[in-house]
Design a protein around this motif. Structure first.
Motif: not given
Length: 310
Positions: A207-233
């Motif tokens: 019963x978790x809402x979309x915002x909670x799922x994206x913040x608590x479950x999706x974002x931590x698992x896609x953090x690595x490519x975000x960090x990498x692209x930020x360092x290159x940018x």
């Protein structure tokens, strides 16, 4: 009471062991990626120089002293980077100029990363018509040459030039907008790869809402490519700021120079004094190359597929 008195000892030992393990892991990564480790050291030095520019620079950026600073003097012990045509010390101007170049670079990457992450996560998580709208908007932005888009944005929203907080934010936002699409597309692809995994479906079933799922479950698992692209940018943002400053669309002035503005100021005398163009150009090249190499090494470390194949 006795048991409580001795209980912190194993915790301290465990914390020390964890810190030692991290140190060993960092040393192992540095040995595997010596070029990336060296680039990381250079990036750290550039940041420290920018933060302590007032201490490192021997003179003010706009200090004009014909006696102490002869006009167009070649690099020497007294002036490591030489002097310019206005009797100013080039070393001091390069050091102080790192504040604007790196400051706008990091600010633009922060803006572009936040915008790109939000758009990419929304498009990848909801899919359907939301993904189509976001993807088409990203393609529209990508249809314009990045520098032309930044010039167009600054011509409308920042007609007044000069060193001010508003100009700093406008230039950072202009560069952030042109690097947002790349981040958004990478984040979207990463979110699509984890969208249908079991832990996301379990969170939805609870019963978790979309915002909670994206913040608590999706974002931590896609953090690595975000960090990498930020360092290159960061390197790309520094280069974009230099280009805008060279075109007199930056925020630099006499007392607050930037590397791109220094190239623009010296365009009339660089044939007579080569160091006036080589020094700021080398500063831009070193910064861009260092952040790009560090980003590449960070990508190899954080991406499990690349780490297993190496």
């Amino acid at each position: 009471m006795g048991a409580e008195a001795v209980s912190p000892a194993p915790m301290v030992a465990e914390a020390l062991q964890r810190r030692a393990g991290r140190g060993v892991q960092l040393w192992r990564i540095a040995r595997q990626k010596p070029l990336g480790a060296a680039a990381g050291v250079v990036c750290l030095l550039l940041i420290l120089v920018a933060l302590g520019a007032d201490v490192v620079a021997p003179q003010a950026a706009d200090a004009v002293d014909p006696i102490k600073n002869p006009r167009l003097q070649a690099p020497s012990w007294g002036h490591p980077f030489g002097t310019d045509n206005l009797f100013r010390d080039m070393f001091s101007r390069v050091v102080i100029g790192s504040r604007i170049s790196l400051g706008i670079g990091f600010a633009a990457v922060a803006i572009g990363t936040v915008l790109g992450t939000v758009l990419g996560m929304v498009a990848g998580f909801f899919r359907g018509w939301v993904d189509m709208v976001v993807s088409r908007a990203i393609e529209v932005v990508l249809g314009f040459p990045p520098l032309v888009l930044a010039i167009f944005f600054l011509s409308i929203f920042n007609p007044e030039r000069g060193y001010s907080l508003r100009s700093f934010l406008m230039v950072s936002l202009a560069i952030g907008i042109i690097i947002t699409p790349t981040t958004a597309r990478i984040v979207r692809g990463s979110v699509l790869s984890v969208r249908n995994l079991q832990y996301v479906e379990a969170a939805e079933a609870l019963g978790n809402g979309p915002l909670r799922i994206m913040w608590r479950h999706v974002l931590p698992n896609v953090a690595a490519p975000i960090i990498v692209i930020a360092s290159i940018q960061v390197g790309n943002a520094i280069l974009a700021e230099a280009a805008l400053s060279f075109l007199s669309l930056g925020i630099a002035d006499a007392s607050h120079p930037s590397w791109g503005a220094m190239l623009q100021d010296m365009r009339q005398v660089w044939l007579e004094a080569w160091w006036t163009a080589v020094v700021p150009g080398a500063a831009i090249s070193v910064a861009v190359l260092a952040f790009n190499l560090f980003g590449d090494a960070l990508r190899d470390v954080l991406d499990p597929r690349l780490r297993q194949s190496s």
